[in-house]
Scaffold this motif. Structure first.
Motif, PDB file in Angstrom:
ATOM      1  N   GLN A   1      25.662  -5.464   0.472  1.00 42.87           N
ATOM      2  CA  GLN A   1      25.802  -5.391  -0.984  1.00 42.87           C
ATOM      3  C   GLN A   1      25.071  -6.513  -1.702  1.00 42.87           C
ATOM      4  N   HIS A   2      24.582  -7.505  -0.968  1.00 41.70           N
ATOM      5  CA  HIS A   2      23.857  -8.620  -1.569  1.00 41.70           C
ATOM      6  C   HIS A   2      22.949  -9.218  -0.501  1.00 41.70           C
ATOM      7  N   PRO A   3      21.935  -9.990  -0.896  1.00 40.91           N
ATOM      8  CA  PRO A   3      21.053 -10.599   0.104  1.00 40.91           C
ATOM      9  C   PRO A   3      21.831 -11.522   1.041  1.00 40.91           C
ATOM     10  N   LEU A   4      21.332 -11.641   2.280  1.00 39.62           N
ATOM     11  CA  LEU A   4      21.971 -12.476   3.298  1.00 39.62           C
ATOM     12  C   LEU A   4      20.995 -13.548   3.762  1.00 39.62           C
ATOM     13  N   ASP A   5      21.531 -14.721   4.078  1.00 42.88           N
ATOM     14  CA  ASP A   5      20.686 -15.795   4.607  1.00 42.88           C
ATOM     15  C   ASP A   5      20.236 -15.475   6.029  1.00 42.88           C
ATOM     16  N   ILE A   6      18.968 -15.714   6.285  1.00 45.16           N
ATOM     17  CA  ILE A   6      18.456 -15.718   7.656  1.00 45.16           C
ATOM     18  C   ILE A   6      18.586 -17.152   8.153  1.00 45.16           C
ATOM     19  N   LEU A   7      19.326 -17.326   9.243  1.00 39.57           N
ATOM     20  CA  LEU A   7      19.713 -18.660   9.693  1.00 39.57           C
ATOM     21  C   LEU A   7      18.993 -19.066  10.974  1.00 39.57           C
ATOM     22  N   ARG A   8      18.639 -20.329  11.046  1.00 39.63           N
ATOM     23  CA  ARG A   8      18.231 -20.976  12.294  1.00 39.63           C
ATOM     24  C   ARG A   8      19.164 -22.177  12.437  1.00 39.63           C
ATOM     25  N   GLY A   9      20.089 -22.058  13.364  1.00 37.82           N
ATOM     26  CA  GLY A   9      21.170 -23.039  13.405  1.00 37.82           C
ATOM     27  C   GLY A   9      22.005 -22.879  12.149  1.00 37.82           C
ATOM     28  N   ASP A  10      22.189 -23.970  11.420  1.00 38.24           N
ATOM     29  CA  ASP A  10      22.924 -23.907  10.156  1.00 38.24           C
ATOM     30  C   ASP A  10      21.994 -23.886   8.950  1.00 38.24           C
ATOM     31  N   GLU A  11      20.686 -23.854   9.210  1.00 33.73           N
ATOM     32  CA  GLU A  11      19.712 -23.902   8.125  1.00 33.73           C
ATOM     33  C   GLU A  11      19.250 -22.505   7.736  1.00 33.73           C
ATOM     34  N   ALA A  12      19.237 -22.223   6.423  1.00 31.04           N
ATOM     35  CA  ALA A  12      18.691 -20.966   5.926  1.00 31.04           C
ATOM     36  C   ALA A  12      17.170 -21.056   5.888  1.00 31.04           C
ATOM     37  N   VAL A  13      16.513 -20.171   6.608  1.00 27.23           N
ATOM     38  CA  VAL A  13      15.050 -20.188   6.673  1.00 27.23           C
ATOM     39  C   VAL A  13      14.448 -18.928   6.062  1.00 27.23           C
ATOM     40  N   GLY A  14      15.277 -18.137   5.422  1.00 30.99           N
ATOM     41  CA  GLY A  14      14.794 -16.922   4.801  1.00 30.99           C
ATOM     42  C   GLY A  14      15.932 -16.122   4.215  1.00 30.99           C
ATOM     43  N   THR A  15      15.563 -14.954   3.677  1.00 30.17           N
ATOM     44  CA  THR A  15      16.535 -14.065   3.046  1.00 30.17           C
ATOM     45  C   THR A  15      16.336 -12.652   3.560  1.00 30.17           C
ATOM     46  N   LEU A  16      17.422 -12.052   4.044  1.00 27.22           N
ATOM     47  CA  LEU A  16      17.422 -10.637   4.427  1.00 27.22           C
ATOM     48  C   LEU A  16      17.824  -9.844   3.190  1.00 27.22           C
ATOM     49  N   SER A  17      16.944  -8.954   2.740  1.00 29.60           N
ATOM     50  CA  SER A  17      17.201  -8.255   1.474  1.00 29.60           C
ATOM     51  C   SER A  17      18.003  -6.973   1.657  1.00 29.60           C
ATOM     52  N   GLU A  18      17.680  -6.176   2.669  1.00 30.36           N
ATOM     53  CA  GLU A  18      18.392  -4.907   2.855  1.00 30.36           C
ATOM     54  C   GLU A  18      18.319  -4.497   4.323  1.00 30.36           C
ATOM     55  N   MET A  19      19.407  -3.865   4.794  1.00 28.35           N
ATOM     56  CA  MET A  19      19.469  -3.453   6.198  1.00 28.35           C
ATOM     57  C   MET A  19      20.108  -2.081   6.300  1.00 28.35           C
ATOM     58  N   ALA A  20      19.860  -1.413   7.416  1.00 28.98           N
ATOM     59  CA  ALA A  20      20.438  -0.092   7.678  1.00 28.98           C
ATOM     60  C   ALA A  20      20.268   0.225   9.150  1.00 28.98           C
ATOM     61  N   TYR A  21      20.996   1.234   9.598  1.00 26.48           N
ATOM     62  CA  TYR A  21      20.823   1.736  10.964  1.00 26.48           C
ATOM     63  C   TYR A  21      19.863   2.920  10.924  1.00 26.48           C
ATOM     64  N   SER A  22      18.791   2.844  11.701  1.00 25.27           N
ATOM     65  CA  SER A  22      17.792   3.912  11.760  1.00 25.27           C
ATOM     66  C   SER A  22      18.090   4.825  12.936  1.00 25.27           C
ATOM     67  N   HIS A  23      18.405   6.094  12.636  1.00 28.19           N
ATOM     68  CA  HIS A  23      18.651   7.061  13.703  1.00 28.19           C
ATOM     69  C   HIS A  23      17.364   7.384  14.464  1.00 28.19           C
ATOM     70  N   ARG A  24      16.229   7.362  13.756  1.00 25.87           N
ATOM     71  CA  ARG A  24      14.967   7.664  14.437  1.00 25.87           C
ATOM     72  C   ARG A  24      14.605   6.574  15.434  1.00 25.87           C
ATOM     73  N   LEU A  25      14.919   5.335  15.112  1.00 28.54           N
ATOM     74  CA  LEU A  25      14.613   4.226  16.013  1.00 28.54           C
ATOM     75  C   LEU A  25      15.793   3.854  16.894  1.00 28.54           C
ATOM     76  N   GLN A  26      16.988   4.336  16.497  1.00 27.79           N
ATOM     77  CA  GLN A  26      18.231   3.979  17.188  1.00 27.79           C
ATOM     78  C   GLN A  26      18.396   2.459  17.267  1.00 27.79           C
ATOM     79  N   ARG A  27      18.094   1.817  16.139  1.00 29.28           N
ATOM     80  CA  ARG A  27      18.232   0.371  16.036  1.00 29.28           C
ATOM     81  C   ARG A  27      18.591   0.010  14.604  1.00 29.28           C
ATOM     82  N   ASN A  28      19.199  -1.150  14.428  1.00 32.75           N
ATOM     83  CA  ASN A  28      19.400  -1.712  13.105  1.00 32.75           C
ATOM     84  C   ASN A  28      18.094  -2.343  12.636  1.00 32.75           C
ATOM     85  N   ILE A  29      17.704  -2.023  11.410  1.00 32.57           N
ATOM     86  CA  ILE A  29      16.469  -2.570  10.873  1.00 32.57           C
ATOM     87  C   ILE A  29      16.748  -3.222   9.521  1.00 32.57           C
TER      88      ILE A  29
END
Length: 373
Positions: free
Chosen positions: A308-336
Motif C-alpha cells: 500500500q506504500h513504498p518500502l525501503d530496500i535494506l542493506r543491513g539497517d541502511e536503506a539503499v533504495g525504495t521498492l515502489s510496487e510488488m506482486a506475484y507473477s503467475h507467468r513467472l511463478q515468482r514475486n516481482i
C-alpha cells in the motif's frame, strides 16, 4: 478488513461511469480528481483477458490538457524535455515533464493534432494548472484548458482484430503512438494506437462526453466475437513489462525522482538546442552523475499480495533504495517488484532485503522487463 470508497459529488465521474456500474465494477480509485475502475471482481480473469484476448478499460481519468493558439507549439516545447521539432501532425510522443529542479512531475503522451493544437494525455497530477501558469508568466498567446475528451482503451492481442472490425483495415497502418481523428456511428473521437500495457491495443478518445455509455456498448457488442470483457489498467502486467507508473514509482510530493533515475533518460534531449523547464538542473545532474537507477527485483518467499506504500530496500539497517510496487507473477511463478536503488549497490548484491509485513525477505536485482512484449 474491508474498506469502502464513498461515491460523492466532489469527485468527477467518467462518461463511462454508468456503463462500468452495469458491468459490475467492484473497486474504484481516484486519479486526476476522477473515479477510475480498479477491478470487476475477477482480477485473475481480467489479467488473462489482457494477456490472451482483449480487455475494455475506462481510462477517462487519463485527462487531456489542450494547448491551442499561436504559441501552442512553443509552450509544448518548453514544458517537455524532448525535441518536438520533428513531431508531425497525427503523431504522439511519450514525453517527460519536469519542474525547475529537474524533478519529474508527469510523463504524458503528447498528441499533435495541428500545428497550433496539442493534447497532453496526462498521468495523475494537476498539469493544466502548471501549464496555464507557465504560459501566463511567459506571456504566450495560447489557451490552456481541459477539453471534453475521455479515453477508452481496448488492450490485448485481439485488440487489433476488434479495431479493424470497428473502423476498417486502415487501423493496421497506424504506427505506435500515431492517431487519426475519426468517428464511430456518428460519435466523434480520436483513435490512437497506444495504451498502458505491452500487449498491444488502441485508445478511443471520445470527444462527446454525453455519448459515453453509447460508445461503451458499441465497442462491447463488436468485441463479443473476441470474448471482450471489462478491466482496468493492470498493475501486474505493467510490472512484468517494466512500465513506469508516475505516482507509484515516484511522485514529486512524496518520492521525488528525476527522469534519469526512473529510466526515462532517453526522453531528455539535452543536445537538441531546445530550452525547456528543468534543463539547467538536468544538465548538472547528468554532469555530476546519476546516483540511483531503476531495477527489477525478485522477492524470495511465498506469494506477496501487494503493498500500500513504498518500502525501503535494506542493506543491513541502511536503506539503499525504495521498492515502489510488488506482486506475484503467475507467468513467472515468482514475486516481482520495481524499485530504485543507489548506484553503490551492484546488480549481483546478495545482501538486500525488504520487510513484507513484519518479516524480512531477501531481494535479488534483475534486468527489465521481466517478460518481453
Amino acid at each position: 478488513m474491508t474498506f469502502r470508497l464513498s461515491i460523492t459529488p466532489n469527485i468527477r465521474k467518467s462518461p463511462y461511469f454508468e456503463a462500468t456500474l452495469a458491468e459490475g465494477v467492484r473497486a474504484f480509485s481516484v486519479y486526476n480528481h476522477m473515479y477510475i475502475p480498479g477491478h470487476y471482481g475477477d482480477p485473475e480473469g481480467e489479467y488473462r483477458r489482457l494477456i490472451e484476448g482483449v480487455a475494455q478499460w475506462d481510462v477517462a481519468a487519463q485527462r487531456q490538457v489542450e494547448l491551442s493558439g499561436p504559441d501552442a507549439g512553443a509552450l509544448a516545447q518548453y514544458l517537455t524535455t524532448r525535441d518536438l521539432t520533428r513531431c508531425a501532425v497525427g503523431q504522439g510522443r511519450y514525453v517527460a515533464l519536469c519542474d525547475h529542479d529537474g524533478t519529474l512531475i508527469n510523463d504524458p503522451v503528447l498528441l499533435k493534432l495541428a500545428e497550433a493544437r496539442y493534447w497532453l494525455s496526462i498521468a495523475d497530477s494537476d498539469i493544466a494548472l502548471w501549464a496555464a501558469a507557465i504560459a501566463r508568466e511567459r506571456g504566450l498567446d495560447v489557451r490552456v484548458f481541459e477539453p471534453d475528451v475521455s479515453p477508452m482503451a481496448i488492450q490485448g492481442p485481439k485488440a487489433l482484430d476488434l479495431a479493424r472490425d470497428l473502423f476498417g483495415a486502415w487501423v493496421e497502418d497506424l504506427k505506435y503512438f500515431w492517431f487519426k481523428e475519426t468517428e464511430l456511428e456518428g460519435i466523434p473521437l480520436v483513435l490512437a494506437r497506444s495504451g498502458w500495457s505491452k500487449q498491444g491495443g488502441f485508445e478511443l478518445y471520445l470527444q462527446d462526453g454525453a455519448r459515453g455509455s453509447e460508445l461503451w456498448q458499441i465497442v462491447k457488442n463488436a468485441g463479443r466475437a473476441y470474448d471482450i470483457g471489462p478491466g482496468a489498467p493492470n498493475d501486474l502486467e505493467r510490472l512484468e513489462s517494466g512500465l513506469v507508473s508516475y505516482g507509484a514509482d515516484g511522485r514529486a510530493q512524496s518520492n521525488p525522482v528525476d527522469p534519469f533515475e526512473i529510466g526515462l533518460g532517453h526522453l531528455v534531449e539535452l543536445e537538441s538546442g531546445q530550452d525547456f523547464i528543468g534543463r539547467d538542473a538536468l544538465v548538472e545532474i547528468k554532469r555530476a552523475g546519476v546516483r540511483r537507477r531503476r531495477v527489477g527485483l525478485f522477492i524470495e518467499g511465498p506469494p506477496v499480495t501487494g503493498n500500500q506504500h513504498p518500502l525501503d530496500i535494506l542493506r543491513g539497517d541502511e536503506a539503499v533504495g525504495t521498492l515502489s510496487e510488488m506482486a506475484y507473477s503467475h507467468r513467472l511463478q515468482r514475486n516481482i517488484a520495481l524499485g530504485i536503488v543507489s548506484n553503490e549497490v551492484h546488480d549481483g548484491a546478495d545482501d538486500l532485503r525488504v520487510i513484507v509485513g513484519t518479516a524480512p525477505r531477501a531481494l535479488a536485482i534483475t534486468t527489465l522487463p521481466f517478460i518481453a512484449p
